[in-house]
Design an enzyme around this catalytic site. Sequence first.
Site, mmCIF file in Angstrom:
data_model
loop_
_atom_site.group_PDB
_atom_site.id
_atom_site.type_symbol
_atom_site.label_atom_id
_atom_site.label_comp_id
_atom_site.label_asym_id
_atom_site.label_seq_id
_atom_site.Cartn_x
_atom_site.Cartn_y
_atom_site.Cartn_z
ATOM 1 N N GLY A 7 49.736 90.058 47.063
ATOM 2 C CA GLY A 7 49.974 88.711 47.555
ATOM 3 C C GLY A 7 49.569 87.678 46.531
ATOM 4 N N ASP A 63 42.601 77.217 57.297
ATOM 5 C CA ASP A 63 43.974 77.578 56.927
ATOM 6 C C ASP A 63 44.508 78.662 57.859
ATOM 7 O OD1 ASP A 63 46.297 77.317 55.400
ATOM 8 O OD2 ASP A 63 45.686 78.868 53.976
ATOM 9 N N ASN A 101 47.754 84.810 57.877
ATOM 10 C CA ASN A 101 46.317 85.067 57.786
ATOM 11 C C ASN A 101 45.776 85.776 59.025
ATOM 12 O OD1 ASN A 101 45.608 84.190 55.238
ATOM 13 N ND2 ASN A 101 45.271 82.072 55.866
#
Length: 341
Positions: free
Chosen positions: A50, A165, A170
């Site tokens: 990622g 975030d 996530n």
Amino acid sequence: QHCHRADIEWFAGLKPCATSSGLYFLRPVTDQPSLPLERIGPYRLVSEIGHGGMGTVYLAERDGDFHQRVAIKVVRGLLGADGLRRFRVERQILASLQHPGIAGLLDGGTTPEGMPYLVMEHIEGVRIDDYCDARHLTLAQRVTLFCRVCDAVSAAHRSLVVHRDLKPSNILITADGTPKLLDFGIAKLLTDDDADPLLVTSPSVRALTPEYASPEQIRGLPITTATDVYSLGVLLFELLTGERPHRLGTRTAAELERVICGQEARRPSAFVEKRLARELEGDLDTIALAALRKESSRRYQSVEQLADDLRRYLDGRPVLARPSTWSYRARRFVQRHRAAV
């Protein structure tokens, strides 16, 4: 086929791509660049899994007395003695977070080139939105899963750690259905702030995802636990409707100010077909919009309150975000005791 979803993470050796129908599949990555390093500390880098504005994530293996797979994030934007000092302090705080719903921070340090890195628990799972869609979860199942996410966020807030975030990429769901939150507090490491508590800060450098960012993040105002409440409100909205409450085009600063800070979100029930709209109208509409209020002081005062109202909805009890009128309480009572009535 090129993947147009910029927020989708890369996984080891596979790249997610969208078909014209909106479905996603994984194909081998043939153009993956070679790794810039072979090792970081005792860890051997296997592949890049990622990358984004905060840095690059690698799948790595620890050699030695025991074999362990981990995710290593090499963080960008932390240069200079002050940044590295803050990194060490915050890293110690984040390492103390212990919850089954939070991917653990295992280790950290700096590369020989001076780049900070974090060693985290490697989670094999599926994004929460893709997980819900692929398994055709019902509304109640989606809300129940979302409440488990809230439990993990609440645990971090009790340790004075704000995520900053929260977004689908996530939050991964493992094979046994456990939600795991990634990158907890990582955005804090990229802020230019020397305040000791993680609970309230005034970032001059903002690491955020605009679609899930709160008005106070867009404006550079102090960050509190209410910031995570807002991002969770966006996530809840998306899980209920398949849409986000706001649509962004250019993503310029002017547009973010106008849309995120100025435009009120429409009711979730306005985004779906009639059958589902009837299920969303009332309680779920009210709960989602309460989490998305522009003024942080008018949102749910904690993630626990948000989760409690959702569990009240699941149990058929009156939710606290709605006015407690006699007619509303009576309807909820009848719905809970329909067989007896």
